[in-house]
Design a protein around this motif. Structure first.
Motif, PDB file in Angstrom:
ATOM      1  N   UNK B 102      13.297  46.517  80.455  1.00 31.53           N
ATOM      2  CA  UNK B 102      14.364  45.516  80.301  1.00 31.53           C
ATOM      3  C   UNK B 102      13.911  44.349  79.437  1.00 31.53           C
ATOM      4  N   UNK B 103      12.622  43.997  79.455  1.00 33.93           N
ATOM      5  CA  UNK B 103      12.204  42.940  78.529  1.00 33.93           C
ATOM      6  C   UNK B 103      12.268  43.448  77.088  1.00 33.93           C
ATOM      7  N   UNK B 105      14.325  45.594  75.906  1.00 29.05           N
ATOM      8  CA  UNK B 105      15.752  45.543  75.555  1.00 29.05           C
ATOM      9  C   UNK B 105      16.194  44.101  75.311  1.00 29.05           C
ATOM     10  N   UNK B 106      15.755  43.187  76.165  1.00 24.85           N
ATOM     11  CA  UNK B 106      16.097  41.776  76.000  1.00 24.85           C
ATOM     12  C   UNK B 106      15.585  41.215  74.681  1.00 24.85           C
ATOM     13  N   UNK B 107      14.377  41.619  74.280  1.00 21.86           N
ATOM     14  CA  UNK B 107      13.832  41.165  72.995  1.00 21.86           C
ATOM     15  C   UNK B 107      14.683  41.688  71.838  1.00 21.86           C
ATOM     16  N   UNK B 109      17.898  42.625  71.910  1.00 19.44           N
ATOM     17  CA  UNK B 109      19.202  41.949  71.894  1.00 19.44           C
ATOM     18  C   UNK B 109      19.053  40.509  71.411  1.00 19.44           C
ATOM     19  N   UNK B 110      18.007  39.823  71.867  1.00 22.26           N
ATOM     20  CA  UNK B 110      17.799  38.438  71.445  1.00 22.26           C
ATOM     21  C   UNK B 110      17.596  38.366  69.937  1.00 22.26           C
ATOM     22  N   UNK B 268       9.950  36.542  67.300  1.00 18.80           N
ATOM     23  CA  UNK B 268      10.151  36.040  68.659  1.00 18.80           C
ATOM     24  C   UNK B 268       8.938  36.472  69.481  1.00 18.80           C
TER      25      UNK B 268
END
Lengths: 307, 307
Positions: B102-103, B105-107, B109-110, B268
């Motif tokens: 999930x991190x 994926x979060x990276x 999407x971010x 990021x």
């Protein structure tokens, strides 16, 4: 040979999606909503209105032979009253689902995994890890469950969340609850995902009473419309440290520079960009190509909405 | 009555997951890796080593009757050489999958939806929307496809991405490519998701030559290990504006304050927090509860690794 029917589309390159040739029986002109429209508009029967472009709407007054208006938004408020009752109206339902659902998911992951915090540390060249919340194992209550909600749900289930569907009316056969169930549902929510449209019935739907039902530390996400939330009540709950929020839409919008929401801790704000990503155009182009084929073949069109 | 076997676990509240009682035949003590361990350690047969706690490792020298060592990490490097050959070693494979996936994926999407940019605008109280990239429709090449890769893949498929699986050896029956296929695969990637472990074979696996195969604007995500990327080569590609990156792990790590990665545009950085989220503990506790039941019942344990 069939008679030739005049249509206006917003993208010249759409022809590439149609095998390099426009369908037989159509005469296609391109109008992107900027600059001069084509001269000869009297016989235009189908107008695919350019997305997010103010000139697009004005052309409606110059299409006396219009039979079909295709808009690329889900909402049709902007064109209601501007077309005759015999014009068939088609909307862009579904074209924004992926873009909106993925921003909602991105907001949740960013909030739970503290991505704005790490980005702030990055600006200070600071490597300072700590444990965070997660999205997995969250209970997400989706308010306004529809096609965007379903797209969000598919993503959340893959992220190992439990999803609770809420819409304006209960539909038990689809596991959809109505608003009357919220007193039992909201206390279970880790995240509330608001995808409500703005209607008289949804004005300040997320009010102080409903916010008070949420457990401490719950995250309020809004990718629907700002007016569906009582902003003052939300500000109070966040300022007290009890709730958190990630908002793509606000009330008022744009959010004025002196609004308290900007500077509250545990709030992430994006400026109404949920639908505005590159994934919109491939979907819109494929859909319009299919509509043109159906129109040329005399088949029933998709996404017809009453007006 | 069966003989009583002494075990050490890191959480007193684990008993709640076991129905309020420890399994018959076990004498359970709690040691969380901090402070004083229990006095009587001579007969401890099973040690569930506390996660991310330095005191945990030292206790290994004081357990003469140890039969099973359960670690909560996927890697076992830290304990190799510290236990005898007859001690059964079990790892935490799978417990970090959801958190790490999930991190990642979060990276993605971010980065695609520019969440750090919107967060920076938020600090200036600035509402200034624009269209962004999306994650949907991306082609994601997963390097080091395993249980974390599979968890990431499930999320990406729900996000309407195409996933290409790459591992150390091709397994055509599972649609897994080997490194020899990268010259054909990398030019198709919108995103490269690196979940490679650090081994001699993976050192600087993502090198200048492989980076050069990526199309312009591709996003390089790393939630594996920093040493698997040639950082200098990556810095060059990002500094030129050709590639972008979202990195949870770096080489060196922690990243020194004067490292060029910190300040590059389109990068990021999160400080190695992929596995460190609240979703780890429920999974770890459930797994350890199941292991204790198996141990008490004399059944085969899960996650046994050779050492």
């Amino acid at each position: 040979m069939a008679s030739t029917r005049h249509v206006l589309v917003p993208w010249a390159h759409l022809v590439d999606r149609m095998g390099g040739e426009w369908p037989d029986g159509l005469r296609v002109d391109v109008y992107d909503g900027e600059g001069e429209p084509p001269r000869d508009l009297d016989d235009v029967e189908l107008y695919v209105m350019p997305y997010a472009n103010p000139g697009a709407l004005a052309l409606l007054d110059r299409l006396p032979s219009l039979k079909v208006l295709q808009v690329l938004t889900a909402g049709v408020d902007a064109v209601i009253g501007r077309i005759g009752p015999d014009v068939r109206l088609c909307n862009g339902r579904g074209l924004h689902d992926a873009s909106t659902a993925e921003l909602a998911l991105g907001l949740m992951l960013a909030a739970q995994r503290e991505i704005p915090h790490w980005a702030a540390n990055q600006r200070e060249h600071k490597w300072d890890p700590h444990f965070t919340r997660s999205l997995a194992d969250s209970v997400v209550v989706i308010l306004g469950y529809g096609s965007i909600g379903a797209a969000l749900e598919r993503r959340l289930l893959a992220c190992e969340c439990e999803v609770i569907r809420v819409a304006s009316r209960p539909r038990p056969e689809e596991n959809i609850y109505g608003p009357e169930s919220l007193p039992e549902l909201l206390p279970r929510a880790t995240v509330v995902a608001n995808v409500l449209p703005s209607t008289p019935a949804t004005a300040k739907f997320v009010n102080a009473e409903r916010l008070a039902l949420l457990p401490d530390d719950a995250l309020v996400v809004n990718v629907g419309r700002g007016a569906t939330v009582d902003t003052d009540a939300l500000v109070k709950e966040i300022a007290s440290g009890r709730l958190r929020a990630a908002l793509d839409v606000t009330d008022p919008e744009p959010l004025p520079a002196d609004h308290p929401l900007w500077a509250l801790p545990n709030v992430l704000i994006t400026p109404h960009v949920a639908g505005g990503s590159s994934t919109f155009y491939p979907r819109a182009e494929k859909f319009v190509a299919d509509q043109l084929r159906r129109f040329a073949a005399g088949e029933e069109l998709a996404n017809i909405v009453p007006h």
